[in-house]
Motif scaffolding. Structure first.
Motif, PDB file in Angstrom:
ATOM      1  N   PRO A   1       0.807  -1.221   0.000  1.00 53.64           N
ATOM      2  CA  PRO A   1       0.000   0.000   0.000  1.00 53.64           C
ATOM      3  C   PRO A   1       0.843   1.275   0.000  1.00 53.64           C
ATOM      4  N   LEU A   2       2.124   1.158   0.268  1.00 55.71           N
ATOM      5  CA  LEU A   2       2.987   2.339   0.251  1.00 55.71           C
ATOM      6  C   LEU A   2       3.373   2.754  -1.164  1.00 55.71           C
ATOM      7  N   ASN A   3       3.116   1.915  -2.153  1.00 52.32           N
ATOM      8  CA  ASN A   3       3.458   2.260  -3.533  1.00 52.32           C
ATOM      9  C   ASN A   3       2.789   3.562  -3.977  1.00 52.32           C
ATOM     10  N   ASP A   4       1.541   3.769  -3.566  1.00 50.72           N
ATOM     11  CA  ASP A   4       0.840   5.006  -3.927  1.00 50.72           C
ATOM     12  C   ASP A   4       1.542   6.219  -3.315  1.00 50.72           C
ATOM     13  N   PHE A   5       1.991   6.065  -2.071  1.00 50.83           N
ATOM     14  CA  PHE A   5       2.699   7.162  -1.416  1.00 50.83           C
ATOM     15  C   PHE A   5       4.041   7.421  -2.097  1.00 50.83           C
ATOM     16  N   ASP A   6       4.702   6.357  -2.521  1.00 49.24           N
ATOM     17  CA  ASP A   6       5.978   6.506  -3.224  1.00 49.24           C
ATOM     18  C   ASP A   6       5.806   7.326  -4.500  1.00 49.24           C
ATOM     19  N   ALA A   7       4.713   7.090  -5.206  1.00 54.41           N
ATOM     20  CA  ALA A   7       4.462   7.814  -6.454  1.00 54.41           C
ATOM     21  C   ALA A   7       4.259   9.311  -6.182  1.00 54.41           C
ATOM     22  N   VAL A   8       3.504   9.632  -5.151  1.00 53.52           N
ATOM     23  CA  VAL A   8       3.283  11.039  -4.795  1.00 53.52           C
ATOM     24  C   VAL A   8       4.599  11.687  -4.384  1.00 53.52           C
ATOM     25  N   TYR A   9       5.383  10.974  -3.580  1.00 55.59           N
ATOM     26  CA  TYR A   9       6.690  11.478  -3.146  1.00 55.59           C
ATOM     27  C   TYR A   9       7.591  11.732  -4.355  1.00 55.59           C
ATOM     28  N   ALA A  10       7.607  10.821  -5.294  1.00 56.55           N
ATOM     29  CA  ALA A  10       8.445  10.963  -6.487  1.00 56.55           C
ATOM     30  C   ALA A  10       8.052  12.206  -7.280  1.00 56.55           C
ATOM     31  N   ASP A  11       6.759  12.486  -7.348  1.00 57.52           N
ATOM     32  CA  ASP A  11       6.294  13.671  -8.067  1.00 57.52           C
ATOM     33  C   ASP A  11       6.748  14.975  -7.406  1.00 57.52           C
ATOM     34  N   CYS A  12       7.074  14.916  -6.123  1.00 54.54           N
ATOM     35  CA  CYS A  12       7.449  16.116  -5.362  1.00 54.54           C
ATOM     36  C   CYS A  12       8.955  16.249  -5.147  1.00 54.54           C
ATOM     37  N   GLN A  13       9.754  15.368  -5.697  1.00 62.28           N
ATOM     38  CA  GLN A  13      11.177  15.347  -5.371  1.00 62.28           C
ATOM     39  C   GLN A  13      11.905  16.649  -5.682  1.00 62.28           C
ATOM     40  N   ASP A  14      11.636  17.278  -6.791  1.00 60.63           N
ATOM     41  CA  ASP A  14      12.319  18.536  -7.106  1.00 60.63           C
ATOM     42  C   ASP A  14      12.017  19.595  -6.054  1.00 60.63           C
ATOM     43  N   GLU A  15      10.751  19.709  -5.694  1.00 61.08           N
ATOM     44  CA  GLU A  15      10.351  20.672  -4.660  1.00 61.08           C
ATOM     45  C   GLU A  15      11.019  20.336  -3.323  1.00 61.08           C
ATOM     46  N   ILE A  16      11.076  19.063  -3.004  1.00 58.84           N
ATOM     47  CA  ILE A  16      11.700  18.634  -1.750  1.00 58.84           C
ATOM     48  C   ILE A  16      13.162  19.033  -1.722  1.00 58.84           C
ATOM     49  N   HIS A  17      13.875  18.736  -2.786  1.00 62.45           N
ATOM     50  CA  HIS A  17      15.310  19.057  -2.833  1.00 62.45           C
ATOM     51  C   HIS A  17      15.550  20.556  -2.741  1.00 62.45           C
ATOM     52  N   GLU A  18      14.727  21.334  -3.432  1.00 60.58           N
ATOM     53  CA  GLU A  18      14.872  22.795  -3.392  1.00 60.58           C
ATOM     54  C   GLU A  18      14.631  23.341  -1.997  1.00 60.58           C
ATOM     55  N   LYS A  19      13.577  22.854  -1.344  1.00 54.46           N
ATOM     56  CA  LYS A  19      13.250  23.375  -0.017  1.00 54.46           C
ATOM     57  C   LYS A  19      14.247  22.899   1.038  1.00 54.46           C
ATOM     58  N   ILE A  20      14.746  21.697   0.902  1.00 52.25           N
ATOM     59  CA  ILE A  20      15.756  21.227   1.843  1.00 52.25           C
ATOM     60  C   ILE A  20      17.033  22.054   1.680  1.00 52.25           C
ATOM     61  N   ALA A  21      17.414  22.331   0.440  1.00 54.48           N
ATOM     62  CA  ALA A  21      18.600  23.160   0.196  1.00 54.48           C
ATOM     63  C   ALA A  21      18.401  24.554   0.780  1.00 54.48           C
ATOM     64  N   LEU A  22      17.233  25.142   0.597  1.00 53.79           N
ATOM     65  CA  LEU A  22      16.934  26.450   1.167  1.00 53.79           C
ATOM     66  C   LEU A  22      16.995  26.406   2.688  1.00 53.79           C
ATOM     67  N   TYR A  23      16.410  25.370   3.267  1.00 52.98           N
ATOM     68  CA  TYR A  23      16.429  25.219   4.729  1.00 52.98           C
ATOM     69  C   TYR A  23      17.865  25.138   5.245  1.00 52.98           C
ATOM     70  N   ILE A  24      18.691  24.381   4.566  1.00 54.83           N
ATOM     71  CA  ILE A  24      20.093  24.252   4.989  1.00 54.83           C
ATOM     72  C   ILE A  24      20.790  25.602   4.885  1.00 54.83           C
ATOM     73  N   ARG A  25      20.581  26.313   3.775  1.00 53.46           N
ATOM     74  CA  ARG A  25      21.210  27.635   3.610  1.00 53.46           C
ATOM     75  C   ARG A  25      20.774  28.600   4.713  1.00 53.46           C
ATOM     76  N   GLN A  26      19.498  28.540   5.073  1.00 52.64           N
ATOM     77  CA  GLN A  26      18.974  29.452   6.095  1.00 52.64           C
ATOM     78  C   GLN A  26      19.414  29.053   7.503  1.00 52.64           C
ATOM     79  N   ASN A  27      19.870  27.826   7.669  1.00 57.33           N
ATOM     80  CA  ASN A  27      20.264  27.317   8.981  1.00 57.33           C
ATOM     81  C   ASN A  27      21.669  26.716   8.935  1.00 57.33           C
ATOM     82  N   ILE A  28      22.524  27.295   8.130  1.00 60.04           N
ATOM     83  CA  ILE A  28      23.848  26.732   7.872  1.00 60.04           C
ATOM     84  C   ILE A  28      24.658  26.537   9.156  1.00 60.04           C
ATOM     85  N   ALA A  29      24.440  27.337  10.144  1.00 58.85           N
ATOM     86  CA  ALA A  29      25.195  27.223  11.408  1.00 58.85           C
ATOM     87  C   ALA A  29      25.004  25.853  12.061  1.00 58.85           C
TER      88      ALA A  29
END
Length: 77
Positions: A45-73
């Motif tokens: 049943p997690l396959n459906d969640f995996d598909a949704v997650y895969a569709d969001c990967q670019d957004e995830i990577h961008e926001k994680i990178a932004l979060y790291i930059r904003q909290n680099i310390a």
């Protein structure tokens, strides 16, 4: 919590929906039954969640990178 801190509320919601409680009733009861586990894995049943997650990967990577930059310390040099 980490997803929410990085402004990834949709992924946090996805993770919450996919938590153990939402799939525990679908899991084979006999943990030693390889055939039952294999069938469960194929129909996971997690396959459906995996598909949704895969569709969001670019957004995830961008926001994680932004979060790291904003909290680099907190992440070191």
């Amino acid at each position: 919590m980490a997803f929410r801190d990085a402004a990834l509320d949709n992924i946090a919601d996805l993770a919450a929906d996919a938590c153990f409680l939402s799939i525990k009733d679908t899991m084979p009861q006999n943990k030693n039954d390889l055939a039952a586990f294999s069938k469960w894995y194929d129909d996971n049943p997690l396959n459906d969640f995996d598909a949704v997650y895969a569709d969001c990967q670019d957004e995830i990577h961008e926001k994680i990178a932004l979060y790291i930059r904003q909290n680099i310390a907190y992440f070191g040099d």
